[in-house]
Design a protein around this motif. Structure first.
Motif, mmCIF file in Angstrom:
data_model
loop_
_atom_site.group_PDB
_atom_site.id
_atom_site.type_symbol
_atom_site.label_atom_id
_atom_site.label_comp_id
_atom_site.label_asym_id
_atom_site.label_seq_id
_atom_site.Cartn_x
_atom_site.Cartn_y
_atom_site.Cartn_z
ATOM 1 N N PHE A 22 24.348 -8.560 -10.470
ATOM 2 C CA PHE A 22 24.270 -9.253 -9.182
ATOM 3 C C PHE A 22 22.792 -9.298 -8.803
ATOM 4 O O PHE A 22 21.958 -8.644 -9.449
ATOM 5 C CB PHE A 22 25.098 -8.523 -8.111
ATOM 6 C CG PHE A 22 26.572 -8.483 -8.412
ATOM 7 C CD1 PHE A 22 27.415 -9.482 -7.953
ATOM 8 C CD2 PHE A 22 27.108 -7.455 -9.172
ATOM 9 C CE1 PHE A 22 28.767 -9.462 -8.258
ATOM 10 C CE2 PHE A 22 28.462 -7.420 -9.477
ATOM 11 C CZ PHE A 22 29.294 -8.432 -9.023
ATOM 12 N N GLU A 163 26.856 -15.100 -1.632
ATOM 13 C CA GLU A 163 28.136 -14.415 -1.838
ATOM 14 C C GLU A 163 27.969 -12.908 -1.670
ATOM 15 O O GLU A 163 27.028 -12.315 -2.207
ATOM 16 C CB GLU A 163 28.690 -14.711 -3.235
ATOM 17 C CG GLU A 163 29.175 -16.121 -3.438
ATOM 18 C CD GLU A 163 29.860 -16.282 -4.778
ATOM 19 O OE1 GLU A 163 30.155 -15.255 -5.433
ATOM 20 O OE2 GLU A 163 30.103 -17.433 -5.185
ATOM 21 N N HIS A 165 30.002 -9.167 -2.056
ATOM 22 C CA HIS A 165 31.137 -8.478 -2.652
ATOM 23 C C HIS A 165 30.960 -6.971 -2.463
ATOM 24 O O HIS A 165 29.892 -6.494 -2.062
ATOM 25 C CB HIS A 165 31.252 -8.805 -4.143
ATOM 26 C CG HIS A 165 31.500 -10.243 -4.424
ATOM 27 N ND1 HIS A 165 32.745 -10.818 -4.297
ATOM 28 C CD2 HIS A 165 30.649 -11.239 -4.815
ATOM 29 C CE1 HIS A 165 32.664 -12.104 -4.600
ATOM 30 N NE2 HIS A 165 31.403 -12.382 -4.916
ATOM 31 N N ALA A 167 31.509 -3.448 -4.632
ATOM 32 C CA ALA A 167 31.760 -2.875 -5.954
ATOM 33 C C ALA A 167 32.200 -1.428 -5.830
ATOM 34 O O ALA A 167 31.771 -0.700 -4.932
ATOM 35 C CB ALA A 167 30.505 -2.962 -6.816
ATOM 36 N N ASP A 202 36.206 -5.434 -4.574
ATOM 37 C CA ASP A 202 36.688 -6.509 -5.443
ATOM 38 C C ASP A 202 35.896 -6.593 -6.750
ATOM 39 O O ASP A 202 36.052 -7.546 -7.515
ATOM 40 C CB ASP A 202 36.650 -7.851 -4.722
ATOM 41 C CG ASP A 202 35.261 -8.255 -4.239
ATOM 42 O OD1 ASP A 202 34.336 -7.417 -4.278
ATOM 43 O OD2 ASP A 202 35.092 -9.427 -3.818
ATOM 44 N N VAL A 203 35.032 -5.595 -7.001
ATOM 45 C CA VAL A 203 34.221 -5.540 -8.216
ATOM 46 C C VAL A 203 34.405 -4.168 -8.841
ATOM 47 O O VAL A 203 34.357 -3.147 -8.145
ATOM 48 C CB VAL A 203 32.722 -5.764 -7.894
ATOM 49 C CG1 VAL A 203 31.852 -5.489 -9.120
ATOM 50 C CG2 VAL A 203 32.494 -7.176 -7.364
ATOM 51 N N ASN A 228 31.437 -14.891 -12.037
ATOM 52 C CA ASN A 228 30.975 -13.564 -12.416
ATOM 53 C C ASN A 228 32.164 -12.741 -12.912
ATOM 54 O O ASN A 228 33.098 -12.482 -12.151
ATOM 55 C CB ASN A 228 30.307 -12.868 -11.228
ATOM 56 C CG ASN A 228 29.621 -11.577 -11.621
ATOM 57 O OD1 ASN A 228 30.142 -10.789 -12.402
ATOM 58 N ND2 ASN A 228 28.450 -11.348 -11.062
ATOM 59 N N VAL A 231 33.571 -9.702 -10.891
ATOM 60 C CA VAL A 231 34.332 -9.916 -9.658
ATOM 61 C C VAL A 231 35.790 -10.117 -10.049
ATOM 62 O O VAL A 231 36.202 -11.208 -10.457
ATOM 63 C CB VAL A 231 33.789 -11.120 -8.864
ATOM 64 C CG1 VAL A 231 34.620 -11.318 -7.589
ATOM 65 C CG2 VAL A 231 32.324 -10.922 -8.520
ATOM 66 N N ARG A 234 40.330 -8.236 -5.183
ATOM 67 C CA ARG A 234 40.874 -6.960 -4.692
ATOM 68 C C ARG A 234 42.128 -6.516 -5.446
ATOM 69 O O ARG A 234 42.226 -5.336 -5.824
ATOM 70 C CB ARG A 234 41.135 -7.058 -3.183
ATOM 71 C CG ARG A 234 39.851 -7.152 -2.369
ATOM 72 C CD ARG A 234 40.098 -7.014 -0.889
ATOM 73 N NE ARG A 234 40.911 -8.095 -0.361
ATOM 74 C CZ ARG A 234 40.419 -9.243 0.089
ATOM 75 N NH1 ARG A 234 39.124 -9.491 0.037
ATOM 76 N NH2 ARG A 234 41.213 -10.167 0.588
ATOM 77 N N THR A 237 41.149 -5.220 -8.979
ATOM 78 C CA THR A 237 40.347 -4.003 -8.894
ATOM 79 C C THR A 237 41.247 -2.818 -8.558
ATOM 80 O O THR A 237 41.090 -1.720 -9.117
ATOM 81 C CB THR A 237 39.232 -4.168 -7.844
ATOM 82 O OG1 THR A 237 38.452 -5.326 -8.178
ATOM 83 C CG2 THR A 237 38.312 -2.955 -7.814
#
Length: 275
Positions: A22, A163, A165, A167, A202-203, A228, A231, A234, A237
């Motif tokens: 990222f 964006e 996110h 992780a 979500d990562v 990506n 990603v 949710r 993950t």
């Protein structure tokens, strides 16, 4: 799922080139173990430090420079757990750049008990749920004992362009063997999964290549403008943790059967497994 199968031989892939997963997160890897660098406006938070001073000097530092980051701005080294493939370069970075080294109290004790020659001097202790903020980026640190007594797992805000996110990085994967320790590990999965839900993680990230992370990094390198691959969203993950929970329950059933019958129902776990 394959990565947690008893008797699984741990992969030893070749070292990949450094890469930004990222805009504010880089992966620096020897292949079988990786460090992550969180890049902030006020410096770098390094998550793990590879196996040795030599790897810190020859992998971490040139890798950061190649990605346009200045190693002299490393402010913190967060050690996920007290095994030398994760803290090995921390002492070098502390001595050279004045970086502060963080580890859970239990794993500082673990390191002190084994007394490895390259261990960093005891520095900052990670409290459960602690927030580490640098340059407007706040990383959450959660105790997830099981792999070691004081393994720490992280929640990290990441971004690419506009964006945003969230992780997660599970700090230590290879499970213990006794029923008591396995129950502790299962409790850690449950508590960290709740933190992931709370933060909408979500990562998924890992410090070992048990999650096809290196393959996904190469996919990202070859298609930087594509979706990506880190990603997951949710639900997927969360599913990563659900699979770990299911596998650990199988391990616990095996351990209880061994205690009851005096022999194993399945092959033993290689100690060269996920560390």
């Amino acid at each position: 799922m394959t990565a947690l199968t008893p008797g699984r031989e741990f992969p030893r892939p070749p070292a990949p080139a450094p890469i930004k997963l990222f805009d504010n997160l880089a992966m620096l890897s020897t292949g079988w173990v990786s460090a992550m660098a969180v890049l902030t406006d006020d410096g770098i938070v390094l998550i793990d430090a590879l196996t040795s001073a030599a790897e810190a000097e020859n992998v971490l530092l040139p890798g950061l420079r190649e990605l346009g980051a200045d190693p002299e701005t490393i402010r913190y080294v967060v050690v996920t757990h007290g095994h030398d493939d994760h803290f090995g370069g921390a002492r070098y970075l502390a001595d050279r750049y004045g970086a502060r080294v963080l580890m859970s109290p239990a794993d500082w004790d673990l390191v002190a008990g084994t007394q490895p020659a390259d261990a960093p001097a005891r520095d900052l202790e990670i409290a459960d749920g602690q927030r580490l903020t640098l340059g407007g980026t706040t990383i959450q640190l959660h105790h997830t004992p099981g792999h070691t007594p004081g393994t720490v797992s992280l929640i990290i805000p990441v971004r690419t362009g506009s964006e945003r996110h969230t992780a997660m990085l599970w700090g230590g994967t290879n499970p213990p063997t006794t029923p008591t320790a396995l129950r502790t590990y299962l409790g850690s999965i449950d508590s960290f999964r709740a933190q992931m839900r709370r933060t909408n993680a979500d990562v998924e990230l890992s410090n070992h290549p048990n999650d096809y992370g290196l393959q996904r990094a190469e996919q990202l390198r070859s298609r930087p403008d594509g979706p990506n691959p880190f990603v997951l969203g949710r639900p997927r993950t969360q599913r990563y943790m659900t699979v770990m929970d299911s596998m650990l329950r199988g391990r616990l059933a095996d351990a209880q059967a061994r205690n009851a019958t005096g022999h194993s129902r399945s092959p033993g776990v290689s100690e060269q497994g996920l560390c």
